[in-house]
Every structure is written in structure tokens, then in C-alpha cells.
Enzyme design. Sequence first.
Site, PDB file in Angstrom:
ATOM      1  N   ASP A   9       0.865  -1.194   0.000  1.00 21.04           N
ATOM      2  CA  ASP A   9       0.000   0.000   0.000  1.00 21.04           C
ATOM      3  C   ASP A   9       0.894   1.234   0.000  1.00 21.04           C
ATOM      4  OD1 ASP A   9      -2.511   1.444   0.192  1.00 21.04           O
ATOM      5  OD2 ASP A   9      -1.962   1.931   2.245  1.00 21.04           O
ATOM      6  N   SER A  10       0.291   2.367  -0.352  1.00 24.28           N
ATOM      7  CA  SER A  10       1.030   3.625  -0.291  1.00 24.28           C
ATOM      8  C   SER A  10       1.404   3.948   1.158  1.00 24.28           C
ATOM      9  CB  SER A  10       0.166   4.743  -0.863  1.00 24.28           C
ATOM     10  OG  SER A  10      -1.018   4.852  -0.104  1.00 24.28           O
ATOM     11  N   CYS A  72      -4.162  -1.434  -2.328  1.00 23.75           N
ATOM     12  CA  CYS A  72      -4.322   0.009  -2.457  1.00 23.75           C
ATOM     13  C   CYS A  72      -5.147   0.244  -3.713  1.00 23.75           C
ATOM     14  CB  CYS A  72      -2.934   0.646  -2.600  1.00 23.75           C
ATOM     15  SG  CYS A  72      -2.964   2.411  -2.974  1.00 23.75           S
ATOM     16  N   GLU A 157      -4.374   9.389   8.312  1.00 24.51           N
ATOM     17  CA  GLU A 157      -2.915   9.309   8.523  1.00 24.51           C
ATOM     18  C   GLU A 157      -2.454  10.239   9.646  1.00 24.51           C
ATOM     19  OE1 GLU A 157      -0.144   8.327   5.724  1.00 24.51           O
ATOM     20  OE2 GLU A 157      -1.440   6.614   5.333  1.00 24.51           O
ATOM     21  N   CYS A 191     -11.227   2.682  -0.638  1.00 22.83           N
ATOM     22  CA  CYS A 191      -9.873   3.103  -0.278  1.00 22.83           C
ATOM     23  C   CYS A 191      -9.547   2.348   0.999  1.00 22.83           C
ATOM     24  CB  CYS A 191      -9.810   4.604  -0.033  1.00 22.83           C
ATOM     25  SG  CYS A 191      -8.243   5.128   0.701  1.00 22.83           S
ATOM     26  N   HIS A 193      -7.741   2.920   3.393  1.00 18.87           N
ATOM     27  CA  HIS A 193      -7.628   3.698   4.626  1.00 18.87           C
ATOM     28  C   HIS A 193      -8.985   3.902   5.311  1.00 18.87           C
ATOM     29  CE1 HIS A 193      -3.667   4.844   3.226  1.00 18.87           C
ATOM     30  NE2 HIS A 193      -3.458   5.564   4.310  1.00 18.87           N
TER      31      HIS A 193
HETATM   32  N1  DGL Z   1      -4.971   3.400   0.645  1.00 20.99           N
HETATM   33  C1  DGL Z   1      -4.958   3.867  -0.698  1.00 20.99           C
HETATM   34  C2  DGL Z   1      -6.186   3.417  -1.486  1.00 20.99           C
HETATM   35  O1  DGL Z   1      -6.742   2.416  -1.184  1.00 20.99           O
HETATM   36  C3  DGL Z   1      -4.854   5.334  -0.945  1.00 20.99           C
HETATM   37  C4  DGL Z   1      -4.202   6.224  -0.056  1.00 20.99           C
HETATM   38  C5  DGL Z   1      -3.399   7.254  -0.792  1.00 20.99           C
HETATM   39  O2  DGL Z   1      -3.960   8.233  -1.310  1.00 20.99           O
HETATM   40  O3  DGL Z   1      -2.199   7.030  -0.840  1.00 20.99           O
HETATM   41  O4  DGL Z   1      -6.584   4.023  -2.427  1.00 20.99           O
END
Ligand code: DGL
Length: 275
Positions: A9-10, A72, A157, A191, A193
Amino acid sequence: MQNPIGVFDSGYGGLTVLKEIVNKLPQYDYIYLGDNARSPYGNRSFETVYHYTLQCVEWFFKQGCSLVILACNTASAKALRTIQQNDLPKIAPGKRVLGVIRPTTEIIGNFSETGSVGILATNGTVASLSYPVEIAKFFPQLKVYQEACPMWVPLVENNEYESHGADYFIKKNLHSLFEKGEKIDVVLLACTHYPLLKEKIGEHLPVTVKLLSQGEIVAESLVDYLLRHSEIEEQCSKNGNRVFYTTDATEDFDNHATIFFGEAIQSTHLDLDSQ
Ligand code: DGL
């Protein structure tokens, strides 16, 4: 570890997916990489997300992985197809990279009675149109409404996911989503997150709306994938080990990661430039 399953993931978001995968498939070895030094990916260009993701995928291959999951949505939307179609045949024809979008789009229509679903995601995922395009393949009649929520990843975050600020942005984005599609009865957190905001999002949704997050869906789909692909499954090592890498400071990662993963983590720093 000989041949762990790579999970990427990012940042921290993919840990919400890894948690569910480990629940379902605890026997495998896993190696997680969060590219925290360059996150969020959500507002970055296609080229940048592709370049970053490919660099990380190559690192996973060097660690011995035969299978890498892009946990991600932004990377799955912007980089996965090019990696699968252009890069893998050249750099690692026997290895596989999977994303989180396909498993979700295959089943989302089954949850809706009104035929209208809402997708909440980063700017990048929304702009890629991956969800409407992929959903149309499985549920051509389904109406898909998208809403980009660029503030949600920074809220998560920065540990603000329980704050009043989070309520403000959640209400704002949900209002805008339902203005576009008033019959929506399924909302997908597209997403990785966003599961940390799930409770708050639920508080601002009508009780008749189902709220889906991807962790369990992706984990189920991986179980199925491994059953159908014994050539990959046989290569994956099975000692129940998990290791975690971050491209940023390990202390920050370990503090946050506990919240996302649900147990204490000790990560190792990775400098991608020296690889
Ligand atoms: N967790 C990432 C996703 O599922 C995105 C977070 C980011 O913008 O880096 O899209």
C-alpha cells in the site's frame, strides 16, 4: 522468508486488508510494504503512481515473492493493468500481481436492491473510472455514483479519524454523493484507509444503506484464487511469519500500524533508492 505473499500500500491502509487476509489464511508468510515516504498516492498522476508501484513490485520480487497484492485502490486503479500486461511478461512471467478492485466489483451488485451504488475513494481512483468500468462488466444495469474524498486519507494518517473535523468532511462528501444518486443503498469504501472511518461514516448514513469495506472481500477472493491457482499456491511458503517494511520512519509506522492492523508491529526501514 522463502516465498512470502507480498502486500503493498502507499501507507498504512493495506494493513486493514492484510489483517483480514491473515484471519482467513494464517498459514502463509507475508511481507508488507508501506510506501509512507511518498504517500498519499491519491492526488498523484498516473505516471507517478505507476512508477512508484512498479518499483515496489520489483522489490517484492527481489524478496522472493511469487504473488503480490496491491492492497491500495489508487495503485490498483492506476498501475495494475500496465504492470500485468506490459511489465510482468518481461520481468517476471511466472509471478502474479493482483489488485483490490476486481474482487469488489465482481460482487458489489449482489448487495443492492435499488440498483444504485456509491463509491467513496481518492481523487485518483475516481478519476481513473476503474470502478464504473469494471462494475459495468459484471452488473451492466447497476448505476454507479462516485465521490472523491481527498481529505479522508490525511485525516486517517494524521490520527484525526475520530475528530469533529472528520465528521465535517464525512458529512460533506456523503451529502454530495447522495445528491448525485438519491437511490443509493450500498456504499463502498473504495480506499483501504477508510475502514478506520467506518463507524463515523455509518453514523451519517441512513440505516437502510449497507456500508461495505474491502478487507474481507479481498481475503475471500484470495482464498478462491489460491484454490484455483495451485501453480502459485505451491510456491508460497507457509510458516505463518509476517514482516513489515516502510519507506519512512519505523517509529511512526509502528505506532500507526497497530491501529490499522490490530496488533503490535515492529517494522524495518526500506530505502528504495539503494535497492
Ligand atoms: N490506501 C490507498 C487506497 O486504497 C490510498 C491512499 C493514498 O492516497 O495514498 O486508495
